[in-house]
Scaffold this motif. Structure first.
Motif, PDB file in Angstrom:
ATOM      1  N   VAL A  98      -4.882   5.866  -3.286  1.00  0.00           N
ATOM      2  CA  VAL A  98      -4.282   4.589  -3.670  1.00  0.00           C
ATOM      3  C   VAL A  98      -4.036   3.739  -2.430  1.00  0.00           C
ATOM      4  N   PHE A  99      -3.655   4.392  -1.337  1.00  0.00           N
ATOM      5  CA  PHE A  99      -3.395   3.666  -0.093  1.00  0.00           C
ATOM      6  C   PHE A  99      -4.658   2.964   0.400  1.00  0.00           C
ATOM      7  N   LEU A 133       2.210   7.969  -7.857  1.00  0.00           N
ATOM      8  CA  LEU A 133       2.337   9.421  -7.856  1.00  0.00           C
ATOM      9  C   LEU A 133       3.586   9.893  -8.581  1.00  0.00           C
ATOM     10  N   SER A 134       4.621   9.072  -8.594  1.00  0.00           N
ATOM     11  CA  SER A 134       5.905   9.524  -9.141  1.00  0.00           C
ATOM     12  C   SER A 134       6.257   8.935 -10.504  1.00  0.00           C
ATOM     13  N   VAL A 135       5.723   7.738 -10.827  1.00  0.00           N
ATOM     14  CA  VAL A 135       6.106   7.079 -12.085  1.00  0.00           C
ATOM     15  C   VAL A 135       4.849   6.568 -12.794  1.00  0.00           C
ATOM     16  N   ALA A 186       0.829  -1.209   0.000  1.00  0.00           N
ATOM     17  CA  ALA A 186       0.000   0.000   0.000  1.00  0.00           C
ATOM     18  C   ALA A 186       0.860   1.254   0.000  1.00  0.00           C
ATOM     19  N   ILE A 187       1.878   1.285   0.838  1.00  0.00           N
ATOM     20  CA  ILE A 187       2.767   2.446   0.902  1.00  0.00           C
ATOM     21  C   ILE A 187       3.567   2.582  -0.397  1.00  0.00           C
ATOM     22  N   GLY A 188       4.083   1.453  -0.888  1.00  0.00           N
ATOM     23  CA  GLY A 188       4.893   1.476  -2.103  1.00  0.00           C
ATOM     24  C   GLY A 188       4.108   1.892  -3.328  1.00  0.00           C
ATOM     25  N   LEU A 189       2.881   1.376  -3.475  1.00  0.00           N
ATOM     26  CA  LEU A 189       2.076   1.711  -4.645  1.00  0.00           C
ATOM     27  C   LEU A 189       1.658   3.179  -4.625  1.00  0.00           C
TER      28      LEU A 189
END
Length: 212
Positions: free
Chosen positions: A146-147, A67-69, A59-62
């Motif tokens: 997303v989280f 948001l960045s890629v 959840a944190i990674g996605l």
């Protein structure tokens, strides 16, 4: 939030993955057969704790990744398709081992049963890849956080896994005896599972990104 149809499709994918033999299933079945149902259930609670770690990490990674890629979705889509094809091959490859062929395990105390279940799942590459490759296909930034979406998917996957694995742990000995008497069903299950997984892989590879 996530549409009900997508959530049900994700639950179906989670069901297929949990039914595909891997370290968690083999350990739980072996533990239940060697030390009894109670030991199997305690080990399962450790497995669920491992799922929580995987879920929060995903959840944190996605959240960061989307948001960045932006192109990350396409990369993860193909990773998910390849992963499903890998699971399909594992199901049908020559010499594939049935998880109901239990390993001999020594009796352990409850705290060690929980810890071993936790570590078995935490270090399980099958689960790590599932969270990294399948999750993103059902998450869309246009639907909100997303989280939060990842947590909803994680709770769904954990619920499916707990229900299936609990049933397996409670009935492991009987199932093992039944499959020994009916080996043809093991082969049939493998090929049906492999075909469904391969079909899901093709569907995933051909899909366009979901939007709100």
């Amino acid at each position: 939030m996530i549409p009900l149809t997508d959530l049900l499709l994700f639950a179906g994918a989670a069901l297929l993955v949990v039914l595909t033999p891997g370290p968690n299933m083999i350990y739980l079945i072996s533990r239940s057969i060697c030390q009894g149902r109670k030991a199997g259930v305690i080990s399962l609670l450790g497995v669920i704790a491992g799922f929580l770690v995987h879920m929060l990490a995903a959840a944190i990674g996605l959240t960061t990744l989307f948001l960045s890629v932006p192109v990350a979705y396409e990369l993860l889509k193909w990773a998910g398709a390849l992963y499903l094809l890998y699971l399909a091959w594992q199901a049908v490859k020559p010499g594939a081992r049935s998880p109901f062929e239990a390993r001999q395990l020594p009796a352990d105390r409850p705290h060690k049963l929980f810890l071993m279940g936790f570590l078995t799942n935490l270090l399980n590459p099958k689960i790590a890849v599932f969270y990294l490759s399948i999750f993103p296909q059902f998450v869309s930034p246009e639907r909100g956080s997303v989280f939060v979406q990842s947590v909803v998917l994680g709770v769904t996957q954990i619920s499916v896994s707990f229900t299936v694995n609990l049933a397996i742990a409670l009935s492991a000995a009987g199932l093992a005896r039944w499959f020994v008497r009916h080996p043809q069903w093991l082969a049939a299950q493998r090929y049906v599972m492999g075909s469904v997984l391969a079909g899901m892989a093709l569907r995933l590879a051909s899909e366009q990104r979901r939007s709100a």
